[in-house]
Scaffold this active site. Structure first.
Site, mmCIF file in Angstrom:
data_model
loop_
_atom_site.group_PDB
_atom_site.id
_atom_site.type_symbol
_atom_site.label_atom_id
_atom_site.label_comp_id
_atom_site.label_asym_id
_atom_site.label_seq_id
_atom_site.Cartn_x
_atom_site.Cartn_y
_atom_site.Cartn_z
ATOM 1 N N LYS A 46 0.852 -1.189 0.000
ATOM 2 C CA LYS A 46 0.000 0.000 0.000
ATOM 3 C C LYS A 46 0.883 1.233 0.000
ATOM 4 O O LYS A 46 1.932 1.252 0.664
ATOM 5 C CB LYS A 46 -0.891 -0.051 1.239
ATOM 6 C CG LYS A 46 -1.953 1.026 1.327
ATOM 7 C CD LYS A 46 -2.818 0.775 2.559
ATOM 8 C CE LYS A 46 -3.890 1.814 2.748
ATOM 9 N NZ LYS A 46 -4.734 1.518 3.934
ATOM 10 N N SER A 52 -9.423 1.570 3.306
ATOM 11 C CA SER A 52 -8.641 2.402 2.411
ATOM 12 C C SER A 52 -7.651 1.608 1.559
ATOM 13 O O SER A 52 -7.063 2.141 0.621
ATOM 14 C CB SER A 52 -7.877 3.452 3.229
ATOM 15 O OG SER A 52 -6.981 2.839 4.152
ATOM 16 N N SER A 54 -9.699 -0.838 7.343
ATOM 17 C CA SER A 54 -9.192 -0.573 5.994
ATOM 18 C C SER A 54 -8.619 -1.781 5.282
ATOM 19 O O SER A 54 -8.390 -1.735 4.075
ATOM 20 C CB SER A 54 -8.128 0.535 6.043
ATOM 21 O OG SER A 54 -8.728 1.775 6.306
#
Length: 595
Positions: A75, A149, A173
């Site tokens: 990420k 996210s 997330s």
């Protein structure tokens, strides 16, 4: 392009594949303009990592590299040396000169970074659309959100571009996008994984987690990544947890009053009914205390902690932030230092109340999300829809607990439905054992890859109970995953190994008068390959299992399609005289579906 789990990659290397060639083929196969990626490794970056891998192999040996040549994604709020870290905010971007500790440990185990993935800006969101690099669509339906996210990480795993990816999970997330994309999201206990090299969302709560195609891969990756780090004062060593419960002894609690979409409620109810047959008890629980904890995260002074990670941009270039992110961060202006302490006192009181839950249950089972919103829903209500997705995720890190999100069912619409198991802190070894048994029964493929799950082996540094010596047992009927007697295998500690077929020398019969209905398998001169499952049964419990098998069934030797001879269910010939020959269906499950 190779699509699959750790086992697929390991098998390719065992057959002589060259990491340099295989990884370049994988990278070259990425779709152009894929919004899930913010940056993809260049040919030079990939070549440099492969050279480091080969040097590592010469130094310690391939057998000491459990992730040898396995690609992964990070990420883009996690540092990877030589890559830009953007946190989905171009004005914030910088080139990382060092790997985050989590990335470093993966590389030391032989893994290769193929790129950095899209996310909700500064990891603030559960939807996957709050990024200037574009909204990441759902893997199954592009009109729906991917969840965030960690949207990009979930997308590239679900589509098989990499077998695992690093996520972050402060309020859900990692779990929410896992649920929406039919993959596994393992969220460790806060402090289990070092945060060094992570752009923080809420440093006291952040968890770097794993998104993977199956439970076993997620567990192996976490066991490699976790551990204390002198540079992160919040990191901790895993304590030894002496209590380990088998699934059959679990006391499960589920939310009492649920506000779910109709198809989600139906799927969750069916899942809970299955749990009741496999566990010691399932009880409903009022989640009022947990929801009160959750409200502190976005309606209390913890929002101010989110400002810390984005402070330079928030204070000096607020126009560089997406309006919705500014709106979330602006909430901190309502609070002062005194409010922060008052909220901490309130949280401590709520923690004491929440800990009482574990006196009457061992694990919480919740829907990963209450519904699956569309892109249009987010445009109409960007804050309300996002908040709703955190219903069963927001409270977990504030309480110091661990969780794993797994696929649970496929809805009539073809969309995935996921559940999350939640346990006290440091119970990840138990969570993954329970989750893998449940995963095996769903018989869902991982994401959109069409790949099945795999079994869980030993994990370095994890104190998990061993079953001792096991024996392979082949089942053909009522003991198959999802069938009425499968719980008997689980109660004996058996673990699913594989779905396969017999050699083409068997006939299958529907026996008369058996409850529940059962088939009989018999060897024949003219037969067919019959669908079966192979389970690893502890020898210590095999006798108990066999003692419960009623006539006319018994245990004998069954030849599989690859020539292996394993123990399995057979039937007395006398019982077949009046039985219906169902060989042409190819297996008991297909026969039952036809009925």
């Amino acid at each position: 392009m190779l699509i699959g789990s750790f086992e697929d990659w390991k098998r390719a290397y065992e057959k002589g594949a060259d990491p340099a060639v295989l990884l370049e083929q994988q990278r070259a196969g990425f779709p152009p303009g894929d919004v899930a990626w913010i940056s993809v490794a260049t040919a030079a970056q990939l070549q440099a990592q492969v050279q480091q891998l080969k040097a590592l192999e010469q130094s310690v040996g391939r057998d000491q590299l459990p992730l040898y040549g396995i690609p992964f994604a990070a990420k883009d709020n996690i540092d990877v040396a030589g890559f830009a870290t953007t946190a989905a905010c171009p004005a914030f971007a910088y080139e990382a000169t060092q790997d985050a500790v989590a990335v470093q440990r993966m590389k030391q185990a032989g893994a290769i970074v193929l790129g950095k993935t899209n996310l909700d800006q500064f990891a603030t969101g559960l939807v996957g659309v709050r990024s200037p690099y574009g909204a990441v669509p759902n893997t199954f339906d592009p009109s729906l959100v991917s969840g965030g996210s960690s949207s990009g990480s979930a997308s590239v795993v679900a589509r098989g571009l990499v077998p695992f990816a690093l996520s972050t999970d402060t309020a859900g997330s990692g779990r929410v996008p896992a649920g929406f994309n039919q993959i596994v999201g393992l969220k460790p206990t806060p402090g289990a994984v070092s945060g060094t090299g992570l752009v923080p969302a809420c440093r006291t709560l952040d968890c770097i987690g794993i998104l993977a195609l199956n439970v076993a891969d997620s567990a192996l990756a976490l066991s490699i990544m976790e551990g204390p780090d002198a540079r992160d004062a919040y990191s901790q060593a895993r304590p030894v947890i002496p209590k380990h419960l088998p699934l059959a002894q679990l006391r499960v609690a589920v939310p009492a009053a649920r506000k779910l979409a109709a198809d989600y409620e139906l799927a969750f109810t069916h899942y809970v009914n299955r749990l009741q047959a496999q566990t010691a008890s399932v009880q409903t629980l009022a989640f009022d205390t947990l929801f009160e904890v959750a409200r502190l995260l976005y309606e209390g002074p913890w929002v101010a902690e989110r400002v810390v990670g984005a402070r330079s941009i928030y204070e000096q270039q607020p126009e560089a932030l997406l309006p919705v992110i500014r709106q979330v961060l602006d909430v901190h202006q309502r609070f002062n230092a005194a409010d922060t302490f008052a909220a901490q006192y309130q949280l401590q009181t709520l923690k004491q109340e929440a800990e009482k839950i574990w006196q009457t249950c061992d694990v919480l089972c919740v829907p990963t999300a209450p519904r699956h919103p569309s892109m249009a829903d987010l445009q109409a209500e960007p804050l309300a829809a996002n908040s709703e997705l955190g219903t069963y995720t927001n409270f977990v890190n504030l309480l110091g607990w661990a969780a794993i999100a797994i696929p649970a069912a496929q809805l009539p619409s073809g969309l995935p439905f996921g559940i999350t198991l939640i346990a006290p802190g440091w119970r990840e070894p138990d969570l993954v054992r329970w989750a893998q048994q449940l995963e095996a029964q769903t018989q869902l493929t991982a994401g959109a890859t069409g790949r099945p799950t795999r079994t869980l082996g030993a994990l370095p540094g994890w104190h998990v109970p061993t079953q001792g010596e096991t024996i392979a047992v082949t089942v053909v009927g009522a003991h198959l995953c999802g069938m009425p007697l499968n719980h008997e295998l689980l109660a004996c500690g058996a673990r699913f190994r594989e779905a396969t077929h017999t050699a083409p020398h068997y006939r299958l019969y529907a026996l008369q008068g058996t409850v529940p209905a059962k088939p009989g398998l018999a060897r024949a001169a003219e037969g067919a390959a019959i669908a079966v499952e192979v389970w690893d049964m502890p020898i210590a419990t095999l006798g108990h299992f066999v003692a419960g098998i009623p006539a006319p069934l018994g245990i004998g030797s069954v030849t599989l399609q690859d020539g292996r001879s394993v123990k399995g269910f057979i039937c007395e010939g006398a019982a077949l005289a009046n039985a219906q020959d169902i060989t042409h269906y190819g297996g008991w499950r297909a026969y039952c579906m036809a009925l």
